[in-house]
Enzyme design. Structure first.
Site, PDB file in Angstrom:
ATOM      1  N   HIS A 238      39.203  51.711  46.086  1.00 50.60           N
ATOM      2  CA  HIS A 238      38.060  50.893  46.476  1.00 50.60           C
ATOM      3  C   HIS A 238      36.809  51.345  45.767  1.00 50.60           C
ATOM      4  N   TYR A 242      33.044  49.910  42.792  1.00 52.29           N
ATOM      5  CA  TYR A 242      31.609  50.187  42.601  1.00 52.29           C
ATOM      6  C   TYR A 242      31.368  50.810  41.232  1.00 52.29           C
ATOM      7  N   HIS A 389      39.033  36.474  45.862  1.00 53.06           N
ATOM      8  CA  HIS A 389      37.907  37.405  46.094  1.00 53.06           C
ATOM      9  C   HIS A 389      37.568  38.202  44.839  1.00 53.06           C
ATOM     10  N   PHE A 390      38.608  38.764  44.194  1.00 60.75           N
ATOM     11  CA  PHE A 390      38.209  39.717  43.148  1.00 60.75           C
ATOM     12  C   PHE A 390      37.946  39.065  41.791  1.00 60.75           C
ATOM     13  N   HIS A 391      38.275  37.769  41.653  1.00 62.70           N
ATOM     14  CA  HIS A 391      37.839  37.127  40.394  1.00 62.70           C
ATOM     15  C   HIS A 391      36.371  36.737  40.453  1.00 62.70           C
ATOM     16  N   ARG A 452      49.977  36.240  47.348  1.00 66.84           N
ATOM     17  CA  ARG A 452      49.594  36.662  45.994  1.00 66.84           C
ATOM     18  C   ARG A 452      50.805  37.297  45.324  1.00 66.84           C
ATOM     19  N   ARG A 453      50.693  37.609  44.037  1.00 67.11           N
ATOM     20  CA  ARG A 453      51.721  38.311  43.280  1.00 67.11           C
ATOM     21  C   ARG A 453      53.093  37.649  43.442  1.00 67.11           C
TER      22      ARG A 453
HETATM   23 FE1  HAS Z   1      36.613  43.918  47.286  1.00 60.45          FE
HETATM   24  C1  HAS Z   1      40.061  43.864  47.704  1.00 60.45           C
HETATM   25  C2  HAS Z   1      36.224  44.432  50.655  1.00 60.45           C
HETATM   26  C3  HAS Z   1      33.198  44.357  46.867  1.00 60.45           C
HETATM   27  C4  HAS Z   1      37.076  44.075  43.890  1.00 60.45           C
HETATM   28  N1  HAS Z   1      38.239  43.947  46.034  1.00 60.45           N
HETATM   29  C5  HAS Z   1      39.568  43.892  46.408  1.00 60.45           C
HETATM   30  C6  HAS Z   1      40.389  43.909  45.228  1.00 60.45           C
HETATM   31  C7  HAS Z   1      39.542  44.016  44.143  1.00 60.45           C
HETATM   32  C8  HAS Z   1      38.200  44.027  44.679  1.00 60.45           C
HETATM   33  C9  HAS Z   1      39.943  44.123  42.686  1.00 60.45           C
HETATM   34  O1  HAS Z   1      37.961  45.287  52.997  1.00 60.45           O
HETATM   35  C10 HAS Z   1      41.913  43.767  45.188  1.00 60.45           C
HETATM   36  C11 HAS Z   1      42.671  45.036  45.335  1.00 60.45           C
HETATM   37  C12 HAS Z   1      44.139  44.756  45.305  1.00 60.45           C
HETATM   38  O2  HAS Z   1      44.652  44.385  44.215  1.00 60.45           O
HETATM   39  O3  HAS Z   1      44.794  44.844  46.341  1.00 60.45           O
HETATM   40  N2  HAS Z   1      35.020  44.251  48.539  1.00 60.45           N
HETATM   41  C13 HAS Z   1      35.079  44.408  49.882  1.00 60.45           C
HETATM   42  C14 HAS Z   1      33.732  44.582  50.417  1.00 60.45           C
HETATM   43  C15 HAS Z   1      32.885  44.553  49.331  1.00 60.45           C
HETATM   44  C16 HAS Z   1      33.697  44.371  48.161  1.00 60.45           C
HETATM   45  C17 HAS Z   1      33.343  44.751  51.839  1.00 60.45           C
HETATM   46  N3  HAS Z   1      35.375  44.128  45.696  1.00 60.45           N
HETATM   47  C18 HAS Z   1      34.011  44.336  45.733  1.00 60.45           C
HETATM   48  C19 HAS Z   1      33.504  44.522  44.403  1.00 60.45           C
HETATM   49  C20 HAS Z   1      34.600  44.426  43.555  1.00 60.45           C
HETATM   50  C21 HAS Z   1      35.767  44.196  44.381  1.00 60.45           C
HETATM   51  C22 HAS Z   1      32.077  44.836  44.060  1.00 60.45           C
HETATM   52  C23 HAS Z   1      34.676  44.561  42.079  1.00 60.45           C
HETATM   53  C24 HAS Z   1      33.661  44.590  41.250  1.00 60.45           C
HETATM   54  N4  HAS Z   1      37.887  44.092  48.868  1.00 60.45           N
HETATM   55  C25 HAS Z   1      37.526  44.348  50.159  1.00 60.45           C
HETATM   56  C26 HAS Z   1      38.728  44.532  50.971  1.00 60.45           C
HETATM   57  C27 HAS Z   1      39.824  44.382  50.123  1.00 60.45           C
HETATM   58  C28 HAS Z   1      39.265  44.099  48.818  1.00 60.45           C
HETATM   59  C29 HAS Z   1      38.809  44.816  52.398  1.00 60.45           C
HETATM   60  C30 HAS Z   1      41.312  44.475  50.516  1.00 60.45           C
HETATM   61  C31 HAS Z   1      41.834  43.174  50.847  1.00 60.45           C
HETATM   62  C32 HAS Z   1      43.303  43.182  51.204  1.00 60.45           C
HETATM   63  O4  HAS Z   1      43.607  42.800  52.346  1.00 60.45           O
HETATM   64  O5  HAS Z   1      44.150  43.568  50.381  1.00 60.45           O
HETATM   65  C33 HAS Z   1      31.379  44.749  49.407  1.00 60.45           C
HETATM   66  O6  HAS Z   1      30.980  45.804  48.567  1.00 60.45           O
HETATM   67  C34 HAS Z   1      30.647  43.491  49.071  1.00 60.45           C
HETATM   68  C35 HAS Z   1      29.156  43.614  49.332  1.00 60.45           C
HETATM   69  C36 HAS Z   1      28.392  42.541  48.590  1.00 60.45           C
HETATM   70  C37 HAS Z   1      27.494  41.721  49.113  1.00 60.45           C
HETATM   71  C38 HAS Z   1      26.842  40.682  48.233  1.00 60.45           C
HETATM   72  C39 HAS Z   1      25.481  41.131  47.701  1.00 60.45           C
HETATM   73  C40 HAS Z   1      24.980  40.168  46.662  1.00 60.45           C
HETATM   74  C41 HAS Z   1      24.334  40.508  45.525  1.00 60.45           C
HETATM   75  C42 HAS Z   1      23.926  39.441  44.555  1.00 60.45           C
HETATM   76  C43 HAS Z   1      22.506  38.978  44.809  1.00 60.45           C
HETATM   77  C44 HAS Z   1      22.230  37.714  44.130  1.00 60.45           C
HETATM   78  C45 HAS Z   1      21.019  37.279  43.754  1.00 60.45           C
HETATM   79  C46 HAS Z   1      20.945  35.973  43.057  1.00 60.45           C
HETATM   80  C47 HAS Z   1      19.773  38.064  43.945  1.00 60.45           C
HETATM   81  C48 HAS Z   1      27.107  41.798  50.540  1.00 60.45           C
HETATM   82  C49 HAS Z   1      23.979  41.917  45.179  1.00 60.45           C
HETATM   83  C50 HAS Z   1      19.834  35.124  43.571  1.00 60.45           C
HETATM   84  C51 HAS Z   1      19.748  33.965  42.676  1.00 60.45           C
HETATM   85  C52 HAS Z   1      18.676  33.166  42.608  1.00 60.45           C
HETATM   86  C53 HAS Z   1      18.599  32.070  41.622  1.00 60.45           C
HETATM   87  C54 HAS Z   1      17.541  33.386  43.499  1.00 60.45           C
HETATM   88  C1  HEM Z   2      45.404  38.354  38.976  1.00 60.56           C
HETATM   89  C2  HEM Z   2      43.992  34.265  36.767  1.00 60.56           C
HETATM   90  C3  HEM Z   2      40.525  36.726  34.397  1.00 60.56           C
HETATM   91  C4  HEM Z   2      41.654  40.693  36.929  1.00 60.56           C
HETATM   92  C5  HEM Z   2      45.264  37.027  38.645  1.00 60.56           C
HETATM   93  C6  HEM Z   2      45.941  35.926  39.288  1.00 60.56           C
HETATM   94  C7  HEM Z   2      45.568  34.785  38.663  1.00 60.56           C
HETATM   95  C8  HEM Z   2      44.621  35.148  37.628  1.00 60.56           C
HETATM   96  C9  HEM Z   2      46.023  33.366  38.990  1.00 60.56           C
HETATM   97  C10 HEM Z   2      46.848  36.068  40.505  1.00 60.56           C
HETATM   98  C11 HEM Z   2      48.242  36.328  40.139  1.00 60.56           C
HETATM   99  C12 HEM Z   2      49.115  36.682  41.311  1.00 60.56           C
HETATM  100  O1  HEM Z   2      48.649  37.200  42.320  1.00 60.56           O
HETATM  101  O2  HEM Z   2      50.323  36.420  41.193  1.00 60.56           O
HETATM  102  C13 HEM Z   2      42.975  34.595  35.889  1.00 60.56           C
HETATM  103  C14 HEM Z   2      42.343  33.670  34.965  1.00 60.56           C
HETATM  104  C15 HEM Z   2      41.387  34.373  34.285  1.00 60.56           C
HETATM  105  C16 HEM Z   2      41.397  35.731  34.797  1.00 60.56           C
HETATM  106  C17 HEM Z   2      42.686  32.210  34.825  1.00 60.56           C
HETATM  107  C18 HEM Z   2      40.441  33.914  33.220  1.00 60.56           C
HETATM  108  C19 HEM Z   2      40.849  33.292  32.151  1.00 60.56           C
HETATM  109  C20 HEM Z   2      40.461  37.987  34.953  1.00 60.56           C
HETATM  110  C21 HEM Z   2      39.444  38.959  34.692  1.00 60.56           C
HETATM  111  C22 HEM Z   2      39.751  40.076  35.422  1.00 60.56           C
HETATM  112  C23 HEM Z   2      40.987  39.792  36.127  1.00 60.56           C
HETATM  113  C24 HEM Z   2      38.260  38.755  33.769  1.00 60.56           C
HETATM  114  C25 HEM Z   2      39.030  41.379  35.528  1.00 60.56           C
HETATM  115  C26 HEM Z   2      38.127  41.819  34.711  1.00 60.56           C
HETATM  116  C27 HEM Z   2      42.824  40.422  37.618  1.00 60.56           C
HETATM  117  C28 HEM Z   2      43.538  41.402  38.402  1.00 60.56           C
HETATM  118  C29 HEM Z   2      44.639  40.729  38.978  1.00 60.56           C
HETATM  119  C30 HEM Z   2      44.555  39.351  38.555  1.00 60.56           C
HETATM  120  C31 HEM Z   2      43.158  42.870  38.606  1.00 60.56           C
HETATM  121  C32 HEM Z   2      45.662  41.317  39.946  1.00 60.56           C
HETATM  122  C33 HEM Z   2      46.901  41.734  39.244  1.00 60.56           C
HETATM  123  C34 HEM Z   2      47.925  42.227  40.248  1.00 60.56           C
HETATM  124  O3  HEM Z   2      48.072  41.619  41.309  1.00 60.56           O
HETATM  125  O4  HEM Z   2      48.564  43.240  39.939  1.00 60.56           O
HETATM  126  N1  HEM Z   2      44.444  36.521  37.642  1.00 60.56           N
HETATM  127  N2  HEM Z   2      42.385  35.832  35.749  1.00 60.56           N
HETATM  128  N3  HEM Z   2      41.379  38.525  35.835  1.00 60.56           N
HETATM  129  N4  HEM Z   2      43.459  39.209  37.716  1.00 60.56           N
HETATM  130 FE1  HEM Z   2      42.929  37.542  36.719  1.00 60.56          FE
END
Ligand code: HAS
Ligand code: HEM
Length: 573
Positions: A238, A242, A389-391, A452-453
């Site tokens: 996790h 960050y 979520h993670f895309h 998924r997967r």
């Molecule tokens: Fe996540 C699963 C919970 C953040 C990536 N997360 C994943 C996985 C990935 C991932 C890759 O609790 C999949 C792992 C796997 O393959 O099994 N995640 C969270 C929580 C946060 C969070 C609570 N995740 C991230 C970030 C990631 C990321 C950052 C990558 C960069 N996530 C989970 C949980 C799972 C999970 C469970 C497990 C799920 C399961 O069941 O398997 C928090 O850190 C999020 C806090 C963020 C906010 C939003 C703040 C907004 C900001 C933008 C401001 C925008 C502005 C624009 C100012 C509260 C900072 C304004 C625009 C104008 C024009 C005015």
């Molecule tokens: C998994 C599509 C770009 C990271 C997946 C899955 C899809 C997908 C459909 C789910 C597959 C499954 O659960 O069976 C795409 C498409 C992309 C894209 C269409 C853009 C052309 C990216 C990028 C990142 C990313 C830019 C990260 C930088 C991942 C990861 C997984 C995943 C970590 C999980 C692999 C796993 O379950 O082991 N993607 N993706 N993808 N993608 Fe992407």
């Protein structure tokens, strides 16, 4: 208007031109290697999106010649995008920025050694992946077992990133000795805090791979405890998110206000944000394991609350960066409660990439809170919701920000020019659109129970062919096509830029876009606000972070070690 110390030196000091040229070159290698990994990784994405639209292309002769299975492609996609692209980009980015910000001389031989070692690790791990000998998905949970080369390569890659961390932290110590009583400049502060967080976070993965998976895959031990390995994986797994997103926060905080024509709101608040991440990013990993046995609900609940706490610095970021954007828009004549947004430079790709990345992160962050809630988790865990979520977190918040950075960083490093603002903008907007549609389709499918997967498209017709799925399936398939076009646009712009002739040294044509500050931290600690003084001793805060992790993980890991059940490996591919 108060000014940051940075304004006095729009181009921060560098020891000499040879050092600067060498530093730029090694950074360029990191960044280009990162994008090459992304290119291959991303090309596999649309195939997966089509899979989730019910279209199976894995029997196509060309695809079949390249990939043995859906899962080999998915393993390559996850590893190259989430692990390789991010780590290489971040290692270059967070080596270059602090060196420039502090004006210190780095040992360039060591920097090159680290780059080459990381690349050697990458190649060692990539070979078995390409040969279908490590089709383990990017989480490589045992008892699925792969070639030892995969684990050794992964360990070398992570180890190399720790060497970059060590070089940056050592450079900061050196600067501190030479500047007693001074406040660390903001960008360097953010980089050092992020690297320190990564040193604490990576301990779980290093322990898992070095002590368990490598000896096991080499046949030195007969088995491995899957739950212990998975727990150590998520110790890092996790916090790694960050490590992926904080380098993007550096862009949003330090450089985006300049792109927009506005100012950073508050340096002390940014320092607080990064310290909160240093302390609280790691002791939260059990939110990935709510469904796992033999981890007590007591610890799962504590990690759940700590997860909610780690969302706080992101919320601080949301409000603080939004304030910078509003400041910029009003300075450009923006009016009204929301009307000011129209005055932002939406046509400028470096700007729009970051802001659209942030908009995506609002939704991704909200979904994260759902994932982290023990009550909701059973609905979404292991469903298509999670890739949704993670895309929009790593796949957009991080990736789109880094794409946007490349539009000014590559000209800065190489003295070349962005060939087309229009095409770069088209790449940015289409990536955002594609990922929004993708997220909608995948979250929706997840709520309807699609796992998924899974090679859904090859499943028996009546299993996932519910009429309710037609729309989300269609959305997912369309998003894959939009993203394919977007990736083609981005890589066309990137390679045209890289292959164009060098015009100058990039220092004046594309300077580091430092921003002015409304509330600066000040230059000396004695005159600084209490919050600045409290956040400056990063080493002491690092020790506190380590203690916190040991407290939150010690009892869980200790119990799993004492009850370890070693099982032999499986090869399912
Ligand atoms: Fe996540 C699963 C919970 C953040 C990536 N997360 C994943 C996985 C990935 C991932 C890759 O609790 C999949 C792992 C796997 O393959 O099994 N995640 C969270 C929580 C946060 C969070 C609570 N995740 C991230 C970030 C990631 C990321 C950052 C990558 C960069 N996530 C989970 C949980 C799972 C999970 C469970 C497990 C799920 C399961 O069941 O398997 C928090 O850190 C999020 C806090 C963020 C906010 C939003 C703040 C907004 C900001 C933008 C401001 C925008 C502005 C624009 C100012 C509260 C900072 C304004 C625009 C104008 C024009 C005015
Ligand atoms: C998994 C599509 C770009 C990271 C997946 C899955 C899809 C997908 C459909 C789910 C597959 C499954 O659960 O069976 C795409 C498409 C992309 C894209 C269409 C853009 C052309 C990216 C990028 C990142 C990313 C830019 C990260 C930088 C991942 C990861 C997984 C995943 C970590 C999980 C692999 C796993 O379950 O082991 N993607 N993706 N993808 N993608 Fe992407």
């Amino acid at each position: 208007r108060s000014r940051s110390p940075h304004d006095a030196r729009v181009l921060p000091t560098v020891p000499d031109t040879a050092q600067l040229a060498g530093l730029k070159r090694v950074t360029q290698y990191y960044v280009v290697t990162a994008f090459l990994a992304l290119l291959i990784g991303v090309l596999l994405g649309p195939l997966q999106a089509l899979n989730y639209a019910g279209i199976d292309l894995y029997d196509n002769p060309i695809v079949k010649a390249l990939l043995k299975s859906y899962y080999q492609g998915l393993s390559l996609h996850g590893v190259l995008n989430a692990l390789v692209f991010t780590q290489f980009f971040i290692s270059g980015w967070m080596l270059y920025l602090p060196a420039r910000d502090l004006g210190v001389r780095l040992n360039l031989r060591f920097a090159w050694f680290t780059y080459l070692l990381m690349t050697a690790g990458l190649l060692t791990a990539a070979l078995p992946l390409l040969l279908n000998k490590a089709t383990l998905l990017y989480t490589f949970y045992p008892p699925m077992e792969g070639s030892p080369f995969f684990y050794i390569g992964a360990a070398v890659m992570v180890g190399s990133s720790l060497l970059v961390a060590g070089q940056v932290i050592a450079a900061w110590f050196h600067w501190k000795r030479q500047h007693p009583g001074q406040v660390t400049p903001l960008v360097a502060f953010m980089c050092v805090a992020t690297w320190m967080m990564w040193t604490v976070a990576s301990l779980g993965l290093v322990g898992e791979v070095v002590l368990m998976l490598i000896p096991w895959s080499l046949g030195w031990v007969g088995g491995v405890d899957p739950l212990l390995a998975k727990t150590l994986f998520w110790w890092t797994g996790h916090a790694i998110v960050y490590f992926w997103v904080l380098p993007a926060y550096i862009v949003w905080y330090a450089f985006l206000p300049r792109h927009a024509g506005g100012r950073i709101a508050s340096e002390p608040l940014i320092r607080l944000t990064f310290v909160l991440f240093l302390l609280n990013s790691t002791p939260v990993g059990l939110h990935h394991q709510y469904a796992d046995p033999n981890v007590s609900n007591f610890w799962k609940t504590i990690h759940m609350f700590l997860t909610f706490l780690v969302a706080v610095p992101s919320l601080l970021t949301a409000f603080s960066v939004a304030a910078s954007l509003e400041d910029a828009a009003r300075a450009r004549g923006g009016r009204g409660l929301f009307g000011w947004m129209l005055k932002l430079p939406w046509g400028q790709p470096a700007f729009s990439a970051s802001v659209l990345a942030m908009v995506s992160f609002i939704l991704g962050g909200a979904g994260g809170i759902v994932n982290a809630s023990a009550a909701f988790s059973p609905v979404v865990h292991n469903t298509a919701w999670i890739p949704g979520h993670f895309h929009i977190t790593v796949g957009t918040a991080t990736t789109l920000t880094f794409m946007g950075v490349s539009f000014w960083l590559i000209p800065h490093l190489t003295g070349k020019r962005l060939p087309s603002v229009k095409l770069a903008s088209a790449a940015v907007w289409s990536w955002f659109t594609g990922m929004m549609v993708f997220a909608l389709g995948m979250h929706w499918q997840g709520l309807l129970g699609v796992p998924r997967r899974t090679q859904i498209s090859a499943a028996a017709q009546d299993v996932y062919r519910d009429m309710n799925l037609k729309i989300p399936e269609m959305l997912t398939g369309i998003s894959g096509m939009i993203l394919l076009v977007s990736a083609a646009l981005f890589f066309y712009v990137l390679f045209r830029m890289l292959l164009s002739p060098r015009q100058d040294d990039g220092e004046l044509s594309s300077p580091l876009p430092y921003s002015e500050v409304i509330s600066p931290a000040g230059e000396t600690l004695s005159a600084a606000a209490p919050l600045v003084r409290a956040t400056e001793p990063l080493l002491a805060l690092w020790v506190l972070a380590l203690v916190l992790v040991l407290m939150m993980y010690g009892p869980v890991v200790g119990k799993l070690i004492s009850q370890a059940q070693l099982v032999p490996g499986w090869r399912l591919y």
